[in-house]
Structures are given as C-alpha cells and as structure tokens.
Write an enzyme that holds these catalytic residues in place. Structure first.
Site, PDB file in Angstrom:
ATOM      1  CB  SER A  37      16.456 -84.144 -55.990  1.00 57.65           C
ATOM      2  OG  SER A  37      17.428 -83.116 -56.579  1.00 57.65           O
ATOM      3  CE  LYS A  38      17.016 -89.446 -62.647  1.00 56.49           C
ATOM      4  NZ  LYS A  38      16.142 -89.940 -63.540  1.00 56.49           N
ATOM      5  NE  ARG A  39      17.153 -79.638 -59.437  1.00 61.36           N
ATOM      6  CZ  ARG A  39      16.761 -78.885 -58.483  1.00 61.36           C
ATOM      7  NH1 ARG A  39      17.571 -77.966 -58.108  1.00 61.36           N
ATOM      8  NH2 ARG A  39      15.796 -79.112 -57.756  1.00 61.36           N
TER       9      ARG A  39
ATOM     10  N   GLY B  58      22.927 -84.970 -57.786  1.00 60.51           N
ATOM     11  CA  GLY B  58      23.818 -85.875 -58.050  1.00 60.51           C
ATOM     12  C   GLY B  58      23.289 -87.372 -57.758  1.00 60.51           C
TER      13      GLY B  58
END
Ligand code: GLU
Length: 461
Positions: free
Chosen positions: A239-241, A243
């Site tokens: 996910s974005k979190r 990376g």
C-alpha cells in the site's frame, strides 16, 4: 529479430515503485539485447491526464537514468486506427454486432449465478441474421474460439492452457464506438512490434483475450512475462503506507536512484546470492527468463542498507551536488572532504547525511536534555576544562593526534573513556549521536572544538 519491450502505464498522475520495477525489467531486457524500449500511455479513459502523466513518468525515468526509444504512443490518439481494425473484423465475419440490452444481460447473469455457473456472454448474436431490435445501439463482440484451449508459454509462470470456454465473445467496441482495453492493447503491442511483453501478473487473465485478438487479426504473438506482485513485509498487497508511492518521493526522502533500482531489480529477480548490482551489471546479467515465480516482499531495511552502501561509495563531488537539495552546501568548503569522510557512513539517506553534516558545521544551540543529564554530571565540568586546556597546549591537527589527547586525559585522570567521551560528545554535537569524536574534532579544528567545550562548561551548573 531485435528485442522490443515497452512500458504501458495507465495514467494515474505519477509513477509508483511497482510500475518502476516493471519498467525496469522491460528496459533491462531491451538494453541487454541492444533492442528498443518503448513507452505507451494507455489513456483511453483518462485522455485529460495523459500529458501530465507522461511528464511525471519521464521525470521519474530521467531521475533513475532510464530512457525510452522513439515517440511516446498515446492510445487516445489512435482511435481511427482501432476503428479500422473493428471494421475489418466485422467485414471478415470475425466480429459481430450484439444487440443485447442491459436488462437482458443482467437477466442472463442472474440466471447463470443461480445455476452456480460462471457468468459469461452466451453468444446469442454470434450467428444472428435477423432484423436487429429497434432502439438498441449494438456493441461489437469478437468471435472467440468455442472449443479447444488457448495456450501460451509465459516466461515466468510456464505453460498456460486456458479452456476456450473460459473466454466468451467479449466486447471489443462499446455502443458509443469506443474500443475496449484488451482489444487496443493487443493491437498496439502488435503494431509497435513488441517481441516481449513484461507486465504485472494482475494482467495474466487478460492475455488469453489478447491472444484471441492477435489470432483474429493475424498478428504475431509476443513472448509474455507476467511478474508477481510486490507485497509488503507482512506478505500483503503493497500500500501507499508501505512505500507504494510516487517514485519521486524516494528522491525527496534522500534515496539515490542507483539504490532504488538495485532494490527493485532484486524484487522478483536474482543472480545467485548477489545483492549489489550497478546498472551496467544489471544490463549484462538481466534475463527476463530468470524472473522469479513467487511474489517478493518490500523490505525497507534492505532499501536503507543499499542506500547507505551507495552513499558510502559515492564520490564526494557527487554528494556535494546532491546535498544541496537537502539544505547543505559544501561547495568551496575547504573541509568538505573531511566532513564527508566523517559523516558518510552515518547517513542511510541523504536526509540523514545532511543532518549529520549540520551537526558538524553548526554548533549546538541546545543540548538534548536526556543526553546532557547523563553526560554533564559529576566531574564532567572539570574533565572538560582540563581537556580544553590540553587541546590548547597540544594543538592537534589530525584525528590520531586528537585521539592521543583523549587517551592522555584518560590515563592522567585514571578515568574510563566514557567520562571524557560522553560530555565531549554532547558538548560538540548536542546529543549522544554523531561520528567518532576524534574525527569530529579533526573536522572542527582546535579553536571550534574548544569554543564548543567552553560553551558547554558555561551551561553546566
Ligand atoms: N496499462 C496497464 C496498467 O497500467 C498495463 C497494460 C499492460 O502492461 O499490458 O496496468
């Protein structure tokens, strides 16, 4: 035949790491074979954003040092071409108009679901010759094979055999004439002369449909390589979190492009147990047939480790240039090389390296409370004062000479190394962090060192 690969992003506004890895694999396969690497923007649904998306992708490519060959191809500009092939298939009887209404389609789907069957178009207009129903704009469907298997050898997954019954007569043009995704991808890949299509395995189930298009149009089928996804450290979708963000964010976070590429190439590809690969080495060694079958996990520690490695290896001039973006300008600084030698091994990112350098080049204005409490107690004041006197007397200029003074005070006062090391470190750096004290002092020079010590002494009650 010379190798032709491509990267075919749908414009999302920026390039994220997963996309960059696919692009890297394709780029490497082309470079390895001295072939061509093409760029196609799949903007049929989002024509508005294509320029911005192209710019974002090219900016990221430029940062990491990848380039594409030839003009960028935009699907949004090729509608006439797709129309020509739709007409051709209709004329040859390889595609047909389907007048099924939304309601009929829904009813069919519900019926199939009730019977626990796979939902698929039932081919009811495939051989239709009657009068078309009034008021329905038809979609165009391609005639997919009704029996046998659709087979291809995937360079990563191996032999793939899909029963023809799995692929229905899918829509190649919507009622408004717009061509559909799998249709245009197959046409573009064929016309652009692709020999090797390397893409994420989220596209694996599009491939049989694309093969139906290749066959209908008599195009050569390229080699396919479907690369397993990158997962996060817990083995879940990245996910974005974790990376999965804009490649350019990695620049802002202080990563070197060579570290990021090295990190990405190992997510799904290996060469023995080698971890460090220069770009040149990747080009020599990369073969898409060696892409791993299993998915790979994003590992931040590994990325940091690689980045630390490339920072350590980077020539000073290069670091000086890069550090400007991080608030440190060592241009023309006579001590630049000593400063970098003292700090290079302590920055896993350029952000950290810049912080370390700032600690050296600017005297602390305050002391970290916890460190100060621990370091500035007991005889600290007196030890620091003696040490400053010794420095004034000896006037050391090298790291070794500073070290000798430290050893001397330890010996004379019969104290442990920490008794001078800790208060000295907090005096010079403001906290317990930083490079080796002898190295730091050699960079600061005797006057600055003494000045920082005296400032600390004045603060100790
Ligand atoms: N446009 C697709 C995507 O961004 C890729 C298509 C392909 O590689 O075939 O996921």
């Amino acid at each position: 035949m010379s190798v032709v690969t491509r990267f075919a992003p749908s414009p999302t506004g920026y390039l994220h790491v997963g996309g960059l890895r696919t692009a890297l694999f394709s780029w490497l396969a082309a470079q390895h074979n001295k072939g061509a690497f093409l760029l196609r923007i799949e903007d049929t649904d989002m024509a508005r954003n294509s320029e911005a998306a192209k710019d974002a992708i090219l900016k990221a490519f430029e940062w990491v040092g990848m380039s594409h060959d030839g003009e960028v191809v935009y699907q949004s500009k090729r509608f006439d071409l797709y129309k020509k092939y739709i007409d051709q298939l209709l004329a040859e009887g390889k595609a047909y108009k389907c007048y099924m209404s939304k309601e009929e389609l829904t009813a069919l789907r519900e019926e199939q679901m009730a019977k626990k069957e796979r939902t698929r178009y039932d081919g009811r207009y495939r051989d239709f010759t009657g009068a078309p129903p009034e008021g329905v704009e038809p979609v165009i469907r391609i005639k997919a094979p009704q029996e046998g298997t659709i087979s291809f050898v995937d360079g990563v997954k191996g032999e793939m055999n899909i029963a023809a019954t799995e692929v229905d007569d899918f829509v190649i043009a919507r009622a408004d004439g717009a061509p559909t995704y799998n249709f245009v991808v197959a046409i573009d890949d064929a016309l652009m002369g692709l020999t090797d299509v390397i893409r994420g395995d989220d596209h694996l189930y599009n491939t049989p449909k694309q093969i139906v298009v290749y066959n209908a149009l008599g195009f050569d089928i390229p080699n396919f390589y479907h690369v397993a996804m990158i997962n996060n450290e817990q083995g879940k979708k990245l996910s974005k979190r974790d990376g999965a963000t804009d490649v350019m964010d990695y620049k802002t976070m202080g990563y070197l492009p060579e570290a990021l590429l090295n990190f990405l190439v190992r997510l799904g590809w290996s060469h023995g147990d080698q971890e460090i690969f220069s770009l040149e080495e990747m080009i020599v060694l990369f073969d898409p047939n060696d892409i791993n079958k299993s998915s790979s996990n994003y590992n931040l520690d590994k990325l940091l480790w690689l980045n630390a490695h490339y920072i350590k290896e980077a020539p000073n001039e290069k670091l000086i240039a890069l550090l400007k973006d991080f608030g440190v300008d060592l241009t023309g600084n006579a001590k630049a090389s000593a400063i970098l030698t003292a700090t290079k091994e302590r920055g896993k990112t350029l952000v950290e390296l810049a912080e370390q350098i700032k600690l050296l080049t600017t005297a602390p204005t305050e002391y970290d409370a916890k460190s100060a409490k621990k370091a500035f107690k007991g005889e600290a004041k007196e030890i620091l004062s003696t040490f400053a006197d010794m420095l004034a007397l000896v006037q050391p200029t090298t790291k070794e000479a500073y070290h000798a003074v430290m050893e001397k005070i330890v010996e004379e006062k019969e104290i442990g190394f920490g008794k001078i090391g800790m208060p000295l470190r907090v005096s010079l750096m403001g906290s317990m962090t930083g490079a080796g004290m002898d190295e730091v002092m050699a960079v600061l020079g005797v006057d600055e060192t003494i000045a920082r010590i005296e400032k600390a002494i004045a603060r100790i009650e």
